[in-house]
Scaffold this motif. Sequence first.
Motif, PDB file in Angstrom:
ATOM      1  N   MET A   1       0.827  -1.183   0.000  1.00 53.46           N
ATOM      2  CA  MET A   1       0.000   0.000   0.000  1.00 53.46           C
ATOM      3  C   MET A   1       0.871   1.247   0.000  1.00 53.46           C
ATOM      4  SD  MET A   1      -3.224   0.178   2.533  1.00 53.46           S
ATOM      5  CE  MET A   1      -4.181  -1.281   2.287  1.00 53.46           C
ATOM      6  N   ALA A   2       0.590   2.164  -0.902  1.00 52.94           N
ATOM      7  CA  ALA A   2       1.391   3.377  -0.995  1.00 52.94           C
ATOM      8  C   ALA A   2       1.163   4.285   0.212  1.00 52.94           C
ATOM      9  CB  ALA A   2       1.060   4.113  -2.283  1.00 52.94           C
ATOM     10  N   ASN A   3      -0.103   4.502   0.576  1.00 53.59           N
ATOM     11  CA  ASN A   3      -0.433   5.371   1.704  1.00 53.59           C
ATOM     12  C   ASN A   3      -0.981   4.501   2.827  1.00 53.59           C
ATOM     13  OD1 ASN A   3      -1.038   7.460   3.367  1.00 53.59           O
ATOM     14  ND2 ASN A   3      -2.711   8.261   2.156  1.00 53.59           N
ATOM     15  N   ASP A   4      -0.132   4.176   3.791  1.00 52.99           N
ATOM     16  CA  ASP A   4      -0.557   3.255   4.840  1.00 52.99           C
ATOM     17  C   ASP A   4      -0.989   3.964   6.116  1.00 52.99           C
ATOM     18  OD1 ASP A   4       1.942   4.142   5.450  1.00 52.99           O
ATOM     19  OD2 ASP A   4       2.751   2.193   5.991  1.00 52.99           O
ATOM     20  N   LYS A   5      -1.286   5.257   6.023  1.00 54.31           N
ATOM     21  CA  LYS A   5      -1.777   6.025   7.168  1.00 54.31           C
ATOM     22  C   LYS A   5      -3.081   6.723   6.807  1.00 54.31           C
ATOM     23  CE  LYS A   5       1.787   5.563   9.968  1.00 54.31           C
ATOM     24  NZ  LYS A   5       1.723   5.020  11.306  1.00 54.31           N
ATOM     25  N   VAL A   6      -3.926   6.921   7.815  1.00 58.35           N
ATOM     26  CA  VAL A   6      -5.181   7.643   7.618  1.00 58.35           C
ATOM     27  C   VAL A   6      -5.330   8.607   8.798  1.00 58.35           C
ATOM     28  CG1 VAL A   6      -6.562   5.832   8.722  1.00 58.35           C
ATOM     29  CG2 VAL A   6      -7.631   7.391   7.134  1.00 58.35           C
ATOM     30  N   LYS A   7      -5.687   9.866   8.488  1.00 60.57           N
ATOM     31  CA  LYS A   7      -5.901  10.879   9.524  1.00 60.57           C
ATOM     32  C   LYS A   7      -7.384  10.949   9.830  1.00 60.57           C
ATOM     33  CE  LYS A   7      -3.513  14.846   9.598  1.00 60.57           C
ATOM     34  NZ  LYS A   7      -2.915  16.104   9.091  1.00 60.57           N
ATOM     35  N   VAL A   8      -7.715  10.847  11.110  1.00 58.97           N
ATOM     36  CA  VAL A   8      -9.113  10.842  11.545  1.00 58.97           C
ATOM     37  C   VAL A   8      -9.298  11.964  12.557  1.00 58.97           C
ATOM     38  CG1 VAL A   8     -10.933   9.460  12.589  1.00 58.97           C
ATOM     39  CG2 VAL A   8      -9.162   8.351  11.250  1.00 58.97           C
ATOM     40  N   THR A   9     -10.342  12.784  12.367  1.00 59.09           N
ATOM     41  CA  THR A   9     -10.651  13.901  13.261  1.00 59.09           C
ATOM     42  C   THR A   9     -12.076  13.758  13.768  1.00 59.09           C
ATOM     43  OG1 THR A   9      -9.198  15.316  11.950  1.00 59.09           O
ATOM     44  CG2 THR A   9     -10.724  16.417  13.453  1.00 59.09           C
ATOM     45  N   GLU A  38      -3.433   9.952  13.684  1.00 57.96           N
ATOM     46  CA  GLU A  38      -2.997   9.293  12.464  1.00 57.96           C
ATOM     47  C   GLU A  38      -2.869   7.804  12.772  1.00 57.96           C
ATOM     48  OE1 GLU A  38       0.870   9.780   9.779  1.00 57.96           O
ATOM     49  OE2 GLU A  38      -0.309  11.629   9.976  1.00 57.96           O
ATOM     50  N   LEU A  39      -3.601   6.993  12.024  1.00 61.73           N
ATOM     51  CA  LEU A  39      -3.673   5.557  12.288  1.00 61.73           C
ATOM     52  C   LEU A  39      -3.228   4.764  11.072  1.00 61.73           C
ATOM     53  CD1 LEU A  39      -7.244   5.699  13.806  1.00 61.73           C
ATOM     54  CD2 LEU A  39      -5.149   5.371  15.112  1.00 61.73           C
ATOM     55  N   ALA A  40      -2.825   3.516  11.319  1.00 59.31           N
ATOM     56  CA  ALA A  40      -2.490   2.613  10.226  1.00 59.31           C
ATOM     57  C   ALA A  40      -3.766   2.295   9.441  1.00 59.31           C
ATOM     58  CB  ALA A  40      -1.883   1.332  10.774  1.00 59.31           C
ATOM     59  N   THR A  42      -5.685  -0.124   8.113  1.00 58.66           N
ATOM     60  CA  THR A  42      -5.942  -1.560   8.118  1.00 58.66           C
ATOM     61  C   THR A  42      -7.450  -1.802   7.996  1.00 58.66           C
ATOM     62  OG1 THR A  42      -6.198  -1.659  10.518  1.00 58.66           O
ATOM     63  CG2 THR A  42      -3.961  -1.937   9.648  1.00 58.66           C
ATOM     64  N   PRO A  43      -7.843  -3.013   7.641  1.00 63.93           N
ATOM     65  CA  PRO A  43      -9.277  -3.317   7.569  1.00 63.93           C
ATOM     66  C   PRO A  43      -9.985  -3.118   8.914  1.00 63.93           C
ATOM     67  CG  PRO A  43      -8.031  -5.002   6.432  1.00 63.93           C
ATOM     68  CD  PRO A  43      -7.035  -4.122   7.115  1.00 63.93           C
ATOM     69  N   GLN A  44      -9.297  -3.405  10.011  1.00 63.29           N
ATOM     70  CA  GLN A  44      -9.896  -3.232  11.330  1.00 63.29           C
ATOM     71  C   GLN A  44     -10.183  -1.764  11.608  1.00 63.29           C
ATOM     72  OE1 GLN A  44      -7.058  -4.903  10.720  1.00 63.29           O
ATOM     73  NE2 GLN A  44      -7.515  -7.020  11.271  1.00 63.29           N
ATOM     74  N   VAL A  45      -9.238  -0.891  11.320  1.00 64.42           N
ATOM     75  CA  VAL A  45      -9.417   0.542  11.542  1.00 64.42           C
ATOM     76  C   VAL A  45     -10.488   1.079  10.602  1.00 64.42           C
ATOM     77  CG1 VAL A  45      -8.294   2.795  11.342  1.00 64.42           C
ATOM     78  CG2 VAL A  45      -7.117   0.909  12.479  1.00 64.42           C
ATOM     79  N   ARG A  46     -10.489   0.633   9.356  1.00 61.80           N
ATOM     80  CA  ARG A  46     -11.502   1.082   8.396  1.00 61.80           C
ATOM     81  C   ARG A  46     -12.907   0.683   8.857  1.00 61.80           C
ATOM     82  NH1 ARG A  46     -10.610   5.100   4.689  1.00 61.80           N
ATOM     83  NH2 ARG A  46      -8.435   4.994   4.089  1.00 61.80           N
ATOM     84  N   GLY A  47     -13.034  -0.493   9.462  1.00 61.06           N
ATOM     85  CA  GLY A  47     -14.324  -0.923   9.981  1.00 61.06           C
ATOM     86  C   GLY A  47     -14.795  -0.050  11.126  1.00 61.06           C
ATOM     87  N   MET A  48     -13.866   0.321  12.012  1.00 58.70           N
ATOM     88  CA  MET A  48     -14.203   1.204  13.129  1.00 58.70           C
ATOM     89  C   MET A  48     -14.626   2.576  12.606  1.00 58.70           C
ATOM     90  SD  MET A  48     -11.165   0.162  15.751  1.00 58.70           S
ATOM     91  CE  MET A  48     -11.665   1.132  17.159  1.00 58.70           C
ATOM     92  N   ILE A  49     -13.908   3.070  11.607  1.00 63.40           N
ATOM     93  CA  ILE A  49     -14.245   4.363  11.010  1.00 63.40           C
ATOM     94  C   ILE A  49     -15.627   4.303  10.368  1.00 63.40           C
ATOM     95  CG2 ILE A  49     -13.642   5.934   9.124  1.00 63.40           C
ATOM     96  CD1 ILE A  49     -10.673   5.302   9.783  1.00 63.40           C
TER      97      ILE A  49
END
Length: 60
Positions: A1-9, A38-40, A42-49
């Motif tokens: 994955m090119a961008n392996d971080k996601v910023k959540v506010t 800023e989180l990794a 991952t499918p787990q984090v995407r599910g929480m989001i």
Amino acid sequence: MANDKVKVTLVRSLIGTRKDHRATVRGLGLRRLNHTVELADTPQVRGMIAKVSYLLKVEG
């Protein structure tokens, strides 16, 4: 994955939300309004989001 971080506010208040949604926001590491983490990406984090997307702003 090119961008392996996601910023959540956190952009909406947790007042009046379900208990499990509040727990999910805390699990993401968000503590107060306009707090950004800023989180990794991952499918787990995407599910929480996805579960509490109505409370969040997501970048990346």
